[in-house]
Scaffold this motif. Structure first.
Motif, short mmCIF file in Angstrom:
data_model
loop_
_atom_site.label_atom_id
_atom_site.label_comp_id
_atom_site.label_asym_id
_atom_site.label_seq_id
_atom_site.Cartn_x
_atom_site.Cartn_y
_atom_site.Cartn_z
N VAL A 163 -13.00 26.50 76.19
CA VAL A 163 -13.84 25.33 76.48
C VAL A 163 -14.81 25.63 77.62
O VAL A 163 -15.97 25.21 77.57
CB VAL A 163 -12.94 24.12 76.78
N ILE A 164 -14.34 26.36 78.63
CA ILE A 164 -15.26 26.70 79.73
C ILE A 164 -16.40 27.55 79.18
O ILE A 164 -17.58 27.32 79.49
CB ILE A 164 -14.51 27.42 80.85
N LEU B 110 -8.45 26.50 77.57
CA LEU B 110 -9.29 26.28 78.75
C LEU B 110 -10.42 27.30 78.81
O LEU B 110 -11.58 26.96 79.05
CB LEU B 110 -8.44 26.35 80.01
N LEU B 111 -10.08 28.58 78.60
CA LEU B 111 -11.11 29.62 78.63
C LEU B 111 -12.16 29.35 77.56
O LEU B 111 -13.37 29.48 77.80
CB LEU B 111 -10.49 30.99 78.40
N LEU C 247 -16.39 34.93 76.98
CA LEU C 247 -15.29 34.09 77.48
C LEU C 247 -14.58 33.39 76.33
O LEU C 247 -13.34 33.34 76.28
CB LEU C 247 -15.83 33.03 78.44
N THR D 163 -18.73 25.35 77.10
CA THR D 163 -19.58 24.51 77.96
C THR D 163 -20.70 25.33 78.57
O THR D 163 -21.86 24.90 78.59
CB THR D 163 -18.73 23.88 79.07
N GLY D 164 -20.35 26.52 79.06
CA GLY D 164 -21.39 27.37 79.63
C GLY D 164 -22.45 27.73 78.62
O GLY D 164 -23.64 27.75 78.91
#
Lengths: 101, 184
Positions: A17-18, A14-15, A38, A21-22
């Motif tokens: 992918v976030i 999750l970290l 991240l 994406t950012g």
């Protein structure tokens, strides 16, 4: 409920992918560098989870090296950002499409 | 039970911080949210008995790297808020979200499908567990990985020199030469 390795791996994913994406959608070069941090942290979490489960300290050693490389990367990246923004204030990642400064 | 509670709280802290980094309008807020995520990850390290890495995480990441970010933000004066519409790339946004959710779905599906994902041989470089992790990490670092460790020192020197070269103000002679070449 017991915390298994999979939980840590999902959190790391999750970290990652976030952060990814950012990195893809933000334009501010500073925020993009933070998103890279991240992503590195997501991967570090996976390494430590595997290190714990396998009982091998090698995973933690890799995380140590990732920390060092991340520090070097941030130093050079911020140096580039300072050099670019000093020349053209308000530059975003869109404006940096040309290699010639 | 305590493990589960700690994991959930730290995971929520991590994810809120990560989303804050991406969604904050002001770069200073992004940096502070990054600190939050880094602390959450440090808690997860402690929960997995990687105490040394947790300490290094707080000292190096939260102490040095984020401070460096804040220095640069203040130095450049880019700490004003930007509207999210402007600060997001327009066209790539949906493609990026699609790509990200797709890759996340694949990874999570793999992790869930495999169940207990760890296979492989037993550790060669020293087993974690009873002894403290600092000793094991140091032994691994200065025996098996000693060449890599020396190379990181070289890498750090290169990074420092590179940063100095990049942000150095050009001298007068350099500027004149550049003007003569017509690319000033």
């Amino acid at each position: 409920m017991e915390v298994t390795t999979g939980w840590y791996l999902v959190l790391g994913a999750l970290l990652f992918v976030i952060g990814g994406t950012g990195l893809l959608i933000r334009r501010n070069p500073l925020v993009m560098l933070m998103c890279v941090e991240l992503m590195l942290n997501g991967v570090n979490l996976s390494f430590v989870a595997f290190s714990r489960t396998l009982g091998d300290v090698g995973g933690q050693t890799v995380v140590f090296f990732v920390l060092v490389v991340a520090a070097a990367e941030v130093v050079v990246g911020l140096g580039l950002v300072v050099a670019i923004l000093r020349r053209q204030p308000g530059t975003t990642a869109d404006d940096l499409s040309a290699l010639k400064g | 039970m305590v493990d589960t509670f700690v994991f959930i709280v730290a995971a929520v802290v991590c994810l809120v911080g990560a989303l804050g980094v991406v969604l904050a309008r002001n770069p200073v807020h992004s940096a502070l949210m990054l600190v939050m995520t880094l602390f959450g990850v440090a808690v997860q390290f402690v929960a997995q008995e990687a105490h040394f890495l947790a300490a290094v995480q707080v000292i190096v990441y939260a102490g040095a790297i984020v401070v460096l970010f804040l220095f640069v933000i203040m130095l450049l004066g880019v700490d004003r808020a930007q509207s999210l519409e402007l600060s997001f790339l327009p066209v790539q946004r949906w493609a990026a979200l699609l790509f990200a959710s797709g890759s996340l779905a694949v990874v999570v599906a793999l992790i869930l499908a495999v169940g207990e994902p760890v296979t492989g041989v037993e550790a060669m470089g020293g087993a974690l567990g009873s002894t403290d992790d600092v000793r094991l990490l140091a032994r691994s670092l200065f025996s098996d990985y000693v060449y890599a460790f020396e190379l990181t020192s070289l890498l750090l020197v290169i990074a420092v020199i590179g940063a100095v070269v990049l942000v150095r103000k050009p001298r007068e002679t350099d500027a004149v030469v550049a003007e003569d070449r017509g690319d000033a």
